[in-house]
Structures are given as C-alpha cells and as structure tokens.
Scaffold this active site. Structure first.
Site, mmCIF file in Angstrom:
data_model
loop_
_atom_site.group_PDB
_atom_site.id
_atom_site.type_symbol
_atom_site.label_atom_id
_atom_site.label_comp_id
_atom_site.label_asym_id
_atom_site.label_seq_id
_atom_site.Cartn_x
_atom_site.Cartn_y
_atom_site.Cartn_z
ATOM 1 N N ILE A 170 1.007 -1.227 -0.067
ATOM 2 C CA ILE A 170 -0.081 -0.076 0.164
ATOM 3 C C ILE A 170 0.529 1.262 0.441
ATOM 4 O O ILE A 170 0.835 2.029 -0.798
ATOM 5 C CB ILE A 170 -1.038 0.117 1.363
ATOM 6 C CG1 ILE A 170 -1.957 -0.679 0.979
ATOM 7 C CG2 ILE A 170 -2.087 1.310 1.557
ATOM 8 C CD1 ILE A 170 -2.944 -1.273 2.662
ATOM 9 N N CYS A 171 1.757 1.249 0.948
ATOM 10 C CA CYS A 171 2.556 3.022 1.360
ATOM 11 C C CYS A 171 3.606 2.326 -0.154
ATOM 12 O O CYS A 171 3.440 3.882 -1.112
ATOM 13 C CB CYS A 171 4.112 1.769 1.936
ATOM 14 S SG CYS A 171 3.258 1.706 3.608
ATOM 15 N N THR A 172 3.637 1.419 -0.876
ATOM 16 C CA THR A 172 4.766 1.747 -2.822
ATOM 17 C C THR A 172 3.703 2.615 -3.243
ATOM 18 O O THR A 172 4.110 3.435 -4.090
ATOM 19 C CB THR A 172 5.011 0.467 -3.016
ATOM 20 O OG1 THR A 172 5.711 0.323 -2.110
ATOM 21 C CG2 THR A 172 5.040 0.410 -4.080
ATOM 22 N N LEU A 224 2.921 6.093 -2.475
ATOM 23 C CA LEU A 224 3.816 7.213 -3.086
ATOM 24 C C LEU A 224 4.537 7.222 -4.627
ATOM 25 O O LEU A 224 4.993 8.288 -4.860
ATOM 26 C CB LEU A 224 5.294 7.045 -1.706
ATOM 27 C CG LEU A 224 5.388 7.682 -0.669
ATOM 28 C CD1 LEU A 224 4.637 7.253 0.071
ATOM 29 C CD2 LEU A 224 6.153 7.645 -0.103
#
Length: 164
Positions: free
Chosen positions: A55-57, A60
């Site tokens: 999710i973070c990838t 960002l």
C-alpha cells in the site's frame, strides 16, 4: 478556531488550524530536514508504515506520478516512516522518488508520536497526512486506519483550497 482530526488510534493529532509540531529528521541522503525551516512555503507531511510495503509503495508512487500537483504550489512533500535512512534510500532509488523520505528511526517514532500517528502495538506509523500552509499551520489532516489507503482525491481538494 481549530478542528480536531479524527484519529482511529484514539490519539490526539494536530488539529486543523493549529501550528504543526516541529521536527528534524534525516532524509534518504542523510541530510537533516527541519520542518520549521521550510516556513514560507506549504508542506505536505505524509506518515506511512514501512518502505517496500504494498500500500505504501502505491501511495508514494501516486505522489511521484502527480508531483506537479504539489510542485505547482511550491509545496514540499515530506514522507515519513520509522525506517532507517538506508532502507529509505534503497526504496527511493528503486521507485524513483525524488521527494524527501524522512527517517523517524531514532528516537523511534518520535515525530509520529508528536502527530498522534504512532501505533505502539506494531511499532510503526499509521497513514497520517497533514497539509500545512506557508506559516506551518495545519490546513488539512487525516489519519487512516491500519490497512486503509489514502484517498488521493482528498489531496487535490485540500491543495486546491490552499491555493485560494
């Protein structure tokens, strides 16, 4: 008049209308970044759990792919996690992130705690977003529950309001 930011952790985050807590953290290049030193331009402080996670990838990469939304307002993007600067550098190189990835590594999670987004049980920051005006005042804030991605459209709306 300030407006409290809803926080699924039950912690207190900086309210809309309040001055954002200051911090000094190192970026992926080992350079110190002090939030208060950025006064005079908007800042977007994006807390995220961990580098290299799914999710973070995605989140960002969405910022990377839409960086003109931020740079058009001269807003500085500061993405913050409890990862080390070394992990953040490897991830930035892999993904082509050219904005600051800040290591809230030691003291572990101090900046995340100041923003009410540090999950003590897991030792990580949850997804918190704080858009600050040029005076360092919170103009938009949201804290997402664990596992829930941010709504990128909310960035657009908050930044558009800041531009007015």
């Amino acid at each position: 008049m300030s407006q409290q930011v809803a926080n699924p952790l039950g912690l207190v985050s900086p309210a809309v209308g309040e001055e954002a807590p200051d911090f000094t953290l190192v970026n992926q290049f080992g350079e110190e970044v002090t939030l208060s030193a950025l006064r005079g331009r908007p800042a977007v402080v994006v807390f995220f759990p961990f580098a290299f996670s799914g999710i973070c990838t995605g989140e960002l990469c969405e910022i990377r792919d839409n960086i003109s939304l931020f740079s058009g307002l001269d807003a500085r993007v500061l993405a913050v996690s409890v990862d080390s600067k070394f992990a953040l550098r490897a991830w930035a190189d892999q993904q082509g992130y050219d904005f600051d990835l800040l290591a809230d590594f030691w003291p572990h999670g101090a900046a995340a705690r100041a923003y009410g987004v540090f999950d003590e049980e897991s030792g990580m920051a949850v997804r918190g977003t704080f858009i600050l005006d040029a005076d360092g005042v919170v103009r938009y804030g949201v804290v997402n529950p664990r596992g829930q991605a941010r709504d990128f459209e909310a960035y657009r709306q908050a930044l558009a309001e800041l531009a007015e």
